[in-house]
Design a protein around this motif. Structure first.
Motif, short mmCIF file in Angstrom:
data_model
loop_
_atom_site.label_atom_id
_atom_site.label_comp_id
_atom_site.label_asym_id
_atom_site.label_seq_id
_atom_site.Cartn_x
_atom_site.Cartn_y
_atom_site.Cartn_z
N VAL A 210 45.46 50.08 32.74
CA VAL A 210 46.06 49.84 34.06
C VAL A 210 44.97 49.62 35.11
O VAL A 210 45.04 48.70 35.92
CB VAL A 210 46.97 51.02 34.45
CG1 VAL A 210 47.43 50.88 35.89
CG2 VAL A 210 48.16 51.09 33.51
N HIS A 211 43.95 50.48 35.08
CA HIS A 211 42.88 50.38 36.09
C HIS A 211 42.12 49.06 35.99
O HIS A 211 41.67 48.53 37.01
CB HIS A 211 41.91 51.55 35.92
CG HIS A 211 42.54 52.88 36.18
ND1 HIS A 211 41.89 54.07 35.92
CD2 HIS A 211 43.76 53.23 36.66
CE1 HIS A 211 42.70 55.08 36.22
NE2 HIS A 211 43.83 54.59 36.67
N ALA A 212 41.98 48.54 34.78
CA ALA A 212 41.23 47.29 34.59
C ALA A 212 41.92 46.10 35.22
O ALA A 212 41.29 45.04 35.40
CB ALA A 212 40.99 47.05 33.11
N ALA A 213 43.19 46.25 35.57
CA ALA A 213 43.92 45.15 36.21
C ALA A 213 43.74 45.14 37.72
O ALA A 213 44.17 44.20 38.40
CB ALA A 213 45.41 45.24 35.86
N ARG A 214 43.11 46.17 38.28
CA ARG A 214 42.97 46.28 39.73
C ARG A 214 41.83 45.41 40.24
O ARG A 214 40.84 45.18 39.54
CB ARG A 214 42.76 47.74 40.12
CG ARG A 214 43.96 48.61 39.78
CD ARG A 214 43.71 50.09 40.03
NE ARG A 214 44.88 50.86 39.64
CZ ARG A 214 44.91 52.19 39.59
NH1 ARG A 214 43.82 52.89 39.87
NH2 ARG A 214 46.01 52.82 39.23
N THR A 215 41.96 44.96 41.47
CA THR A 215 40.96 44.09 42.09
C THR A 215 40.60 44.62 43.47
O THR A 215 41.28 45.50 44.03
CB THR A 215 41.51 42.67 42.25
OG1 THR A 215 42.61 42.69 43.18
CG2 THR A 215 42.01 42.12 40.91
N ALA A 216 39.54 44.07 44.05
CA ALA A 216 39.19 44.45 45.41
C ALA A 216 40.28 44.03 46.38
O ALA A 216 40.55 44.73 47.37
CB ALA A 216 37.86 43.80 45.80
N LYS A 217 40.94 42.92 46.11
CA LYS A 217 41.99 42.44 47.00
C LYS A 217 43.17 43.40 47.06
O LYS A 217 43.68 43.70 48.14
CB LYS A 217 42.48 41.06 46.56
CG LYS A 217 43.54 40.46 47.46
CD LYS A 217 43.95 39.08 46.99
CE LYS A 217 45.05 38.49 47.88
NZ LYS A 217 45.46 37.14 47.43
N ASP A 218 43.60 43.92 45.90
CA ASP A 218 44.78 44.79 45.92
C ASP A 218 44.45 46.26 46.14
O ASP A 218 45.34 47.06 46.40
CB ASP A 218 45.63 44.60 44.65
CG ASP A 218 44.96 45.08 43.37
OD1 ASP A 218 44.17 46.06 43.40
OD2 ASP A 218 45.21 44.48 42.31
N SER A 219 43.17 46.64 46.03
CA SER A 219 42.81 48.06 46.14
C SER A 219 41.78 48.37 47.23
O SER A 219 41.55 49.55 47.52
CB SER A 219 42.26 48.57 44.80
OG SER A 219 43.24 48.49 43.79
N ALA A 220 41.15 47.35 47.79
CA ALA A 220 40.10 47.61 48.78
C ALA A 220 40.11 46.60 49.93
O ALA A 220 39.10 46.43 50.61
CB ALA A 220 38.73 47.59 48.10
N ALA A 221 41.24 45.97 50.17
CA ALA A 221 41.31 44.97 51.25
C ALA A 221 40.94 45.59 52.60
O ALA A 221 40.33 44.93 53.45
CB ALA A 221 42.71 44.36 51.30
N PHE A 222 41.29 46.86 52.79
CA PHE A 222 40.98 47.52 54.06
C PHE A 222 39.50 47.73 54.26
O PHE A 222 39.02 47.89 55.39
CB PHE A 222 41.71 48.86 54.14
CG PHE A 222 41.14 49.95 53.25
CD1 PHE A 222 40.48 51.04 53.79
CD2 PHE A 222 41.27 49.88 51.86
CE1 PHE A 222 39.96 52.05 52.98
CE2 PHE A 222 40.76 50.88 51.05
CZ PHE A 222 40.10 51.96 51.61
N LEU A 223 38.72 47.72 53.17
CA LEU A 223 37.28 47.93 53.23
C LEU A 223 36.50 46.63 53.43
O LEU A 223 35.44 46.64 54.06
CB LEU A 223 36.82 48.62 51.94
CG LEU A 223 35.31 48.74 51.71
CD1 LEU A 223 34.67 49.62 52.80
CD2 LEU A 223 35.01 49.30 50.32
N LEU A 224 36.99 45.53 52.90
CA LEU A 224 36.22 44.28 52.86
C LEU A 224 35.66 43.85 54.22
O LEU A 224 34.50 43.40 54.28
CB LEU A 224 37.08 43.16 52.25
CG LEU A 224 37.51 43.37 50.80
CD1 LEU A 224 38.30 42.17 50.29
CD2 LEU A 224 36.31 43.63 49.89
#
Length: 288
Positions: free
Chosen positions: A19-33
């Motif tokens: 499950v974790h391998a499907a995560r991306t910066a866009k869906d999990s870190a957009a607030f940080l970018l």
């Protein structure tokens, strides 16, 4: 249970890493970018298989920096192995190393950004982890964390199987020293760690399209049926059976509950117009 034991993922590593391998910066870190620059030195704490970490490295490269400015940390050696292989396949010079959230392998004031996605809810002392992040971040740098809130999840139509899934998961998590409703606790944890200059936002993972629903249902059905989790569910239900040699297995009541949960997930996924929303709270704190 120690935060660093091999059982910290209560479903076991196999299902969790998939499950974790499907995560991306866009869906999990957009607030940080928007806070990243070409010269940002970033530590991804609890990086798992490294998919978000590698995306963050690509983003820093796009800003004129180098992938080598990014390091991923995870307590599980198997996760580090998967992440290191992924970095090599992606031809990204990102370092992945084993470490603990409360004893990070970095000198004081050595990184610009410490990032954690879905990490603090696994830890018995999330405040200690935040204080450790503050130790390694340079003055003026930031700590960023994003956490889900299981208690605030919503789905439609109603499903006894999904209701039972959340109820049992919540007890299992509590017995494991986890906080499944971490999202609502996150701003307070930051304050208690002495991080008071914070920005709080929220965002959702939404599953409404047929392929999204199927992916979510399949992933939770698989994770719920992992033997590690089934035994934990039996402990939560007081349904552990002991064999003559002292071994532990789940009783019939637990097996029936797991069946109801799995069937509930698949029935929900097959329902036209069904919806599932996972709310997340995001906090960014500046380190003085």
């Amino acid at each position: 249970m120690s935060e660093h034991s091999s059982n910290s993922y209560i479903h076991g590593h196999a299902g969790a890493q998939k499950v974790h391998a499907a995560r991306t910066a866009k869906d999990s870190a957009a607030f940080l970018l928007p806070h990243l620059r070409g010269d940002t030195i970033l530590a991804d704490i609890g990086c798992g298989p490294g998919s978000i970490t590698l995306d963050l490295a690509r983003h820093i490269e796009s800003l004129g920096g180098k992938a080598s400015q990014v390091t991923g940390i995870d307590f599980a050696p198997e996760a580090i192995g998967v992440a290191t292989k992924a970095a090599a396949e992606a031809d990204l010079d990102v370092t992945f190393t084993q470490g603990e959230a409360t004893a990070l392998p970095f000198p004081d004031d050595s990184v610009d950004v410490s990032f954690m996605a879905q990490v603090l809810h696994h830890l018995p002392d999330p405040i200690a982890a935040l204080k450790e992040c503050a130790r390694i971040v340079k003055p003026g740098g930031i700590i960023a964390s994003r956490e889900v809130d299981y208690g605030a999840m919503l789905w439609y139509p109603p499903s006894p199987g999904l209701s039972r899934w959340r109820a049992i998961f919540s007890v299992v998590a509590d017995l494991a020293g986890m906080q499944p409703n971490a999202g609502r606790h996150l701003p307070l944890w930051f304050h208690r760690a002495g991080l008071t200059e914070i920005t709080v936002t929220s965002s959702n993972w939404t599953y409404g399209e047929p392929e999204q629903r199927q992916w979510l249902a399949d992933s939770w059905a698989e994770r719920t049926q992992e033997e590690n989790y089934v035994l934990r569910a039996a402990e939560a239900l007081g349904d552990v059976q002991r064999s003559e040699d002292g071994g532990a297995t789940a009783g019939d009541a637990t097996r029936a509950a797991i069946t109801q949960i799995v069937e509930g997930w698949h029935a929900w996924a097959d329902t036209p117009g069904a919806l599932f929303v996972m709310p997340h709270v995001e906090v960014i704190a500046q380190v003085k």
